[in-house]
Design an enzyme around this catalytic site. Structure first.
Site, PDB file in Angstrom:
ATOM      1  N   CYS A  11       0.865  -1.176   0.000  1.00 27.81           N
ATOM      2  CA  CYS A  11       0.000   0.000   0.000  1.00 27.81           C
ATOM      3  C   CYS A  11       0.908   1.234   0.000  1.00 27.81           C
ATOM      4  O   CYS A  11       2.122   1.128   0.210  1.00 27.81           O
ATOM      5  CB  CYS A  11      -0.900  -0.006   1.238  1.00 27.81           C
ATOM      6  SG  CYS A  11       0.052   0.068   2.768  1.00 27.81           S
ATOM      7  N   HIS A  72       3.217   2.417  10.842  1.00 24.42           N
ATOM      8  CA  HIS A  72       2.238   2.339  11.939  1.00 24.42           C
ATOM      9  C   HIS A  72       2.335   3.524  12.899  1.00 24.42           C
ATOM     10  O   HIS A  72       1.411   3.778  13.658  1.00 24.42           O
ATOM     11  CB  HIS A  72       2.478   1.091  12.787  1.00 24.42           C
ATOM     12  CG  HIS A  72       2.175  -0.193  12.082  1.00 24.42           C
ATOM     13  ND1 HIS A  72       1.110  -0.338  11.235  1.00 24.42           N
ATOM     14  CD2 HIS A  72       2.777  -1.408  12.138  1.00 24.42           C
ATOM     15  CE1 HIS A  72       1.084  -1.592  10.791  1.00 24.42           C
ATOM     16  NE2 HIS A  72       2.079  -2.246  11.315  1.00 24.42           N
ATOM     17  N   CYS A  94       2.691   6.706   8.231  1.00 27.18           N
ATOM     18  CA  CYS A  94       1.809   6.908   7.070  1.00 27.18           C
ATOM     19  C   CYS A  94       0.945   8.158   7.294  1.00 27.18           C
ATOM     20  O   CYS A  94       0.397   8.342   8.391  1.00 27.18           O
ATOM     21  CB  CYS A  94       0.916   5.684   6.885  1.00 27.18           C
ATOM     22  SG  CYS A  94      -0.311   5.921   5.592  1.00 27.18           S
ATOM     23  N   HIS A 122      -2.325  -3.624  18.721  1.00 24.15           N
ATOM     24  CA  HIS A 122      -1.692  -3.277  17.448  1.00 24.15           C
ATOM     25  C   HIS A 122      -0.874  -1.998  17.615  1.00 24.15           C
ATOM     26  O   HIS A 122      -1.323  -1.038  18.237  1.00 24.15           O
ATOM     27  CB  HIS A 122      -2.772  -3.086  16.367  1.00 24.15           C
ATOM     28  CG  HIS A 122      -2.216  -3.063  14.979  1.00 24.15           C
ATOM     29  ND1 HIS A 122      -1.558  -1.974  14.471  1.00 24.15           N
ATOM     30  CD2 HIS A 122      -2.193  -4.003  14.007  1.00 24.15           C
ATOM     31  CE1 HIS A 122      -1.163  -2.243  13.228  1.00 24.15           C
ATOM     32  NE2 HIS A 122      -1.535  -3.466  12.926  1.00 24.15           N
ATOM     33  N   GLU A 124      -0.291   0.416  15.676  1.00 21.72           N
ATOM     34  CA  GLU A 124      -0.935   1.652  15.187  1.00 21.72           C
ATOM     35  C   GLU A 124      -1.848   2.252  16.256  1.00 21.72           C
ATOM     36  O   GLU A 124      -1.829   3.462  16.505  1.00 21.72           O
ATOM     37  CB  GLU A 124      -1.742   1.370  13.913  1.00 21.72           C
ATOM     38  CG  GLU A 124      -2.394   2.636  13.355  1.00 21.72           C
ATOM     39  CD  GLU A 124      -3.361   2.348  12.232  1.00 21.72           C
ATOM     40  OE1 GLU A 124      -3.027   1.608  11.297  1.00 21.72           O
ATOM     41  OE2 GLU A 124      -4.492   2.889  12.289  1.00 21.72           O
ATOM     42  N   THR A 162      -6.946   2.549  11.031  1.00 21.34           N
ATOM     43  CA  THR A 162      -7.106   2.755   9.577  1.00 21.34           C
ATOM     44  C   THR A 162      -7.582   1.511   8.835  1.00 21.34           C
ATOM     45  O   THR A 162      -8.127   1.631   7.735  1.00 21.34           O
ATOM     46  CB  THR A 162      -5.766   3.209   8.954  1.00 21.34           C
ATOM     47  OG1 THR A 162      -4.764   2.241   9.248  1.00 21.34           O
ATOM     48  CG2 THR A 162      -5.332   4.567   9.474  1.00 21.34           C
ATOM     49  N   CYS A 190      -8.584   3.825   6.075  1.00 22.23           N
ATOM     50  CA  CYS A 190      -7.856   3.937   4.804  1.00 22.23           C
ATOM     51  C   CYS A 190      -8.460   2.919   3.831  1.00 22.23           C
ATOM     52  O   CYS A 190      -8.828   1.818   4.230  1.00 22.23           O
ATOM     53  CB  CYS A 190      -6.397   3.638   5.076  1.00 22.23           C
ATOM     54  SG  CYS A 190      -5.484   3.108   3.651  1.00 22.23           S
ATOM     55  N   ASN A 222      -3.309  -9.368   6.831  1.00 15.14           N
ATOM     56  CA  ASN A 222      -4.107  -8.935   5.671  1.00 15.14           C
ATOM     57  C   ASN A 222      -4.028  -9.956   4.538  1.00 15.14           C
ATOM     58  O   ASN A 222      -4.993 -10.144   3.798  1.00 15.14           O
ATOM     59  CB  ASN A 222      -3.722  -7.510   5.235  1.00 15.14           C
ATOM     60  CG  ASN A 222      -2.414  -7.442   4.501  1.00 15.14           C
ATOM     61  OD1 ASN A 222      -2.351  -7.777   3.328  1.00 15.14           O
ATOM     62  ND2 ASN A 222      -1.358  -7.010   5.173  1.00 15.14           N
ATOM     63  N   SER A 266       1.692  -6.183   2.346  1.00  8.81           N
ATOM     64  CA  SER A 266       3.084  -6.157   2.796  1.00  8.81           C
ATOM     65  C   SER A 266       3.994  -6.948   1.859  1.00  8.81           C
ATOM     66  O   SER A 266       5.142  -7.238   2.205  1.00  8.81           O
ATOM     67  CB  SER A 266       3.169  -6.713   4.226  1.00  8.81           C
ATOM     68  OG  SER A 266       2.448  -7.917   4.321  1.00  8.81           O
TER      69      SER A 266
HETATM   70  S1  SF4 Z   1      -3.074   3.656   6.549  1.00  3.71           S
HETATM   71 FE1  SF4 Z   1      -3.450   2.622   4.607  1.00  3.71          FE
HETATM   72  S2  SF4 Z   1      -1.852   3.335   3.221  1.00  3.71           S
HETATM   73 FE2  SF4 Z   1      -1.229   3.828   5.325  1.00  3.71          FE
HETATM   74  S3  SF4 Z   1       0.026   2.099   5.976  1.00  3.71           S
HETATM   75 FE3  SF4 Z   1      -2.036   1.690   6.689  1.00  3.71          FE
HETATM   76  S4  SF4 Z   1      -2.991   0.468   5.032  1.00  3.71           S
HETATM   77 FE4  SF4 Z   1      -1.132   1.423   4.193  1.00  3.71          FE
END
Ligand code: SF4
Length: 291
Positions: A11, A72, A94, A122, A124, A162, A190, A222, A266
């Site tokens: 991505c 992340h 990101c 996670h 993120e 996201t 996202c 994923n 990934s």
């Molecule tokens: S937010 Fe979307 S574009 Fe950004 S790293 Fe995560 S999946 Fe990828």
């Protein structure tokens, strides 16, 4: 014939971060990340061979070293600790994750009770939570069932990891409506994950495939989700992590003239091309028309 899924592989955010790591490794003998930069062993090995060092946490990174923050993101306090120790920080969070972090910081500062929808373990979500100003006025919930235990607050802000599904965000928002006088819902989802999932559905539905080769790390969540979707579509799936596994499963390709290729977010492009060429060579040797 080989048919590629319309969206496959890195991505935007992962590609941006991995490109930056590769570029930094071209100029420095050693570059650090906190945690694996990507859930793909082949790509991690390639970067490690160039000088990447992977730390479990920020305290392992020596002063004066260079660290690239992965897509992340990280909690604010981690970034501040690194800078205070004289570590050269290149933040490759990101931009979509950054937006969620900024919403969390702003709304927390404005007095909202921040509810994060996602997986509390996670990185993120840990990073977004790490940008909330009032940590005592924030919580993480995984789904609509957990939303029912959120207490009443005059002002509540709902922010999503996201990679969440929009249907879940809608359900959770519905559950929170009666738990606040003012509810702010931030759609920080996202599209990259949903696009890859829709692309594999279309790959199967729009073509009469004999099977699909799915390329991605076995620990990549994923990629696992793409496998589930492909199997639910009733197609024969061969999940390979690298070219060796593709070769080891040569029998799978026998009599398969229409083969689809899908890949997780990934999976690096160079690996997809390598495996595509191997499949093309197998089909060529069977006298199949190459696309
Ligand atoms: S937010 Fe979307 S574009 Fe950004 S790293 Fe995560 S999946 Fe990828």
């Amino acid at each position: 014939m080989i048919i590629m899924a319309e969206h496959a592989g890195f991505c935007f955010g992962v590609k941006r971060a991995v490109d930056a790591i590769s570029e930094a490794l071209g100029k420095n003998s050693e570059v650090w990340t906190i945690g694996l930069p990507i859930h793909n062993p082949q790509e991690v090995s390639r970067l490690e061979a160039m000088g990447l060092r992977v730390a479990d946490n920020d305290s392992e990174i020596p002063s004066g070293a260079k660290v690239l923050i992965r897509a992340h993101g990280e909690p604010l306090e981690v970034l501040e600790r690194l800078k205070a120790r004289g570590v050269d920080v290149v933040d490759m969070t990101c931009p979509f994750v950054r937006k969620a972090q900024e919403k969390a910081a702003t709304l927390s500062r404005e007095g909202y009770h921040v509810v994060l929808l996602g997986d509390k373990n996670h990185p993120e979500i840990k990073g977004i939570l790490g940008h909330v100003v009032d940590k005592n006025n924030a919580e993480v919930i995984a789904n609509e069932n957990e939303a029912s235990s959120v207490k009443f607050h005059p002002k509540t802000a709902l922010i999503s990891q996201t990679t969440q599904r929009e249907e879940r965000l809608e359900k959770v928002a519905g559950s929170l409506v009666g738990k606040s006088q003012e509810l702010r819902v931030c759609n920080t989802i996202c599209k990259a994950t949903a696009e890859r999932q829709e692309a594999v559905r279309e790959l199967v539905r729009n073509n009469h495939l004999d099977g699909v080769v799915l390329i991605g790390g076995k620990s990549s969540a994923n990629t696992g989700k793409l496998r589930d979707i492909l199997e639910a579509e009733g197609v024969n799936v061969l999940w390979v992590e690298d070219e060796n596994e593709t070769e080891e499963n040569s029998d799978w390709f026998t009599d398969k003239t229409m083969v689809g290729i899908a890949a997780g977010a990934s999976t690096p492009e160079w690996l997809i091309h390598k495996i595509k060429n191997i499949i093309a060579a197998k089909q060529d040797s069977q006298g199949v028309l190459i696309h």
